[in-house]
Motif scaffolding. Sequence first.
Motif, PDB file in Angstrom:
ATOM      1  N   ASN A 322      -8.325  45.610  -7.789  1.00 33.98           N
ATOM      2  CA  ASN A 322      -8.700  46.885  -8.406  1.00 33.98           C
ATOM      3  C   ASN A 322      -9.178  47.867  -7.340  1.00 33.98           C
ATOM      4  N   PRO A 323      -9.154  49.181  -7.662  1.00 33.41           N
ATOM      5  CA  PRO A 323      -9.500  50.198  -6.652  1.00 33.41           C
ATOM      6  C   PRO A 323     -10.896  49.992  -6.068  1.00 33.41           C
ATOM      7  N   LEU A 324     -11.889  49.702  -6.936  1.00 31.08           N
ATOM      8  CA  LEU A 324     -13.255  49.544  -6.436  1.00 31.08           C
ATOM      9  C   LEU A 324     -13.333  48.353  -5.484  1.00 31.08           C
ATOM     10  N   GLY A 325     -12.631  47.268  -5.854  1.00 31.86           N
ATOM     11  CA  GLY A 325     -12.624  46.076  -4.993  1.00 31.86           C
ATOM     12  C   GLY A 325     -12.059  46.403  -3.621  1.00 31.86           C
ATOM     13  N   ARG A 326     -10.973  47.217  -3.625  1.00 29.32           N
ATOM     14  CA  ARG A 326     -10.353  47.567  -2.340  1.00 29.32           C
ATOM     15  C   ARG A 326     -11.292  48.416  -1.499  1.00 29.32           C
TER      16      ARG A 326
END
Lengths: 459, 175
Positions: A322-326
Amino acid sequence: MRKLVSVIIAVAMAGFGSTAFAQSAAPEAKNLDELLELVKQGAYQQNQENKRREREFVEQKSQQATLLANARNTQKQEERRSDRLEAEFKANEDKISKLEEELSHELGALKELFGVLQQVSGDAKAVFNGSIISAQFPGREKYLNDLIAKASSSELPTIDEIAGLWFEVQREMTESGKVVKFNADVQYPSGEIENKEVVRVGTFNLISGGKYLEWRAKYQNIAELPRQPKDRFLETAAGLQAADSGIAPFALDVSRGTILGLLIQDPSILERIDQGGIIGYIIIYGLGPLSLLLIIVSGLTLLVTRGKVKAQIRSDEVNENNPLGRVLSVYDNNKSVDVETLELKLDEAILKETPSLERFLTMIKVIAAVAPLMGLLGTVTGMINTFQSMTLFGTGDPKLMAGGISQALVTTVLGIVVALPTIFLHSIVAGWSKDIIHTLEEQSAGIIAVHAEQGQKGA
Amino acid sequence: MYELIDAFENVRDFMEKGGPVLTAIFIIIFLLWALVFERMMYFRTGHRKQVNEVMASWEARSERTSWYATQIREAMISQVTMDLRSNLSLIKTLVAISPLMGLLGTVWGMIEVFDVMAILGSSNVKAMAAGVSKATIPTMAGMVGALSGVFASSYLEGRMNKEAELLEDHLTKDH
């Protein structure tokens, strides 16, 4: 002289070399002398004949005189007869006019009565023709037609026939106040005809099986309306048919079928779309499905991403799906760098994520803006059509302008119909996308800080 | 009881006069006000609770001046503001849609008027009345919905900004 003639004939025969000439002149005369003899004899015979005729005429003369006298006699007789007949004719004519005068005198008020009778039965015929009571009592027309024919001719209608008219008018009046059931043939929109129980409400409505029927005066039959009013009206119709006594509510068409008739004229949704023309089709079959498709695709992906981001906020593990994880993984990979560099790297990672989160949203917004504009385009083209028909046919007949006007209005409606859900759904989907971007921009650093502090405490 | 039935029938007749568009406008206005009331309730309950939690966790920190602390503070404020502002854009969209729906009703009604004109000619004004009421009633309803919604949404926005600022003031950095 004879010698000369014979010489001429000889010359002629030698000159033409033909024997036919001499032969055809007189078949019985061998030569000129014989011819002369023949002529002589003929003249004598003629003379004899004439003389015989003369004798005959003289003999018949007296006979002819008697014939003439006879003919003169007959003429005189016929002339006398003609005078006599003429006098008789004149006398008869006088007699007829006298009798006619007497007749009209005797008829007097009766003559007026027949005039009224004729007029009333004509009026009644017109009323009966359009009245739904004719569905219950067919064949009333024939009686009225007979009566009208009789009243307008020299024949006198009988008292029974006059009383019959009174009965029919009275029956129409009495029946108009009744709600009755009877059996009749009903034609369905499919064309089938079935004998069914029909309820008639005065002169207003015919119903059967919870459906409204129509009395078609042109064909003198009952037909089910192909389009029925709203369900709550149909329920009252079914209730009325089921009711035996007492009071039952019923939705009555007091216009005797005009309002129900308008219902049929009301076009269906598909017919309405057809009125919009090409621009209408582009809006409803092009822009509409396109925006719906884009909204579904972007909505689903954003919903899934949002769920993953929320899970990421809660969990301690960094998950790169997910974007936040990246974004968080940027910190994991650069733990040793100083705060300012880290912030720059984070910003860069966030910038990388935003385009995929905002994908399709602009497109949806463009559709939301274009759809009403297309509607406006359709309005203008429709108005152009209207004005064209106005230049051709003038403004007298609104029916001729109706096509262009309905195109103008329908495209506007279609434009708004496509734009409204697009705007609404766009705001929801854009809200999700904004949520994620806000989380990335404003909270990723905070989440990293929390993680870092926990790491320091643990260490 | 009869008054209730009367009232119900009046409302039903009114809705039928306005046509299907009026029903849609009523659903939109209902949704709009449901969201507005949900926000009002949230200010009193959920928001208070969240602010207290955030303030407690902020006050519990050992230091409030480092980069980490600043970032955490930002994140906390952002989370509270985001929760505060959720649905506001939806409310604003509904306010914007409402007059558009009114316009839709107007055009719809005009179509009916012209249909009647095409069938019966322009002399029968009574027959056009149904179309005219379908044109005017939704417009009015859309306006009423939009106007009331504008007041509600601007009040909500002001309130949200105030709450967010208050929270920022509460989370003091230096002491």
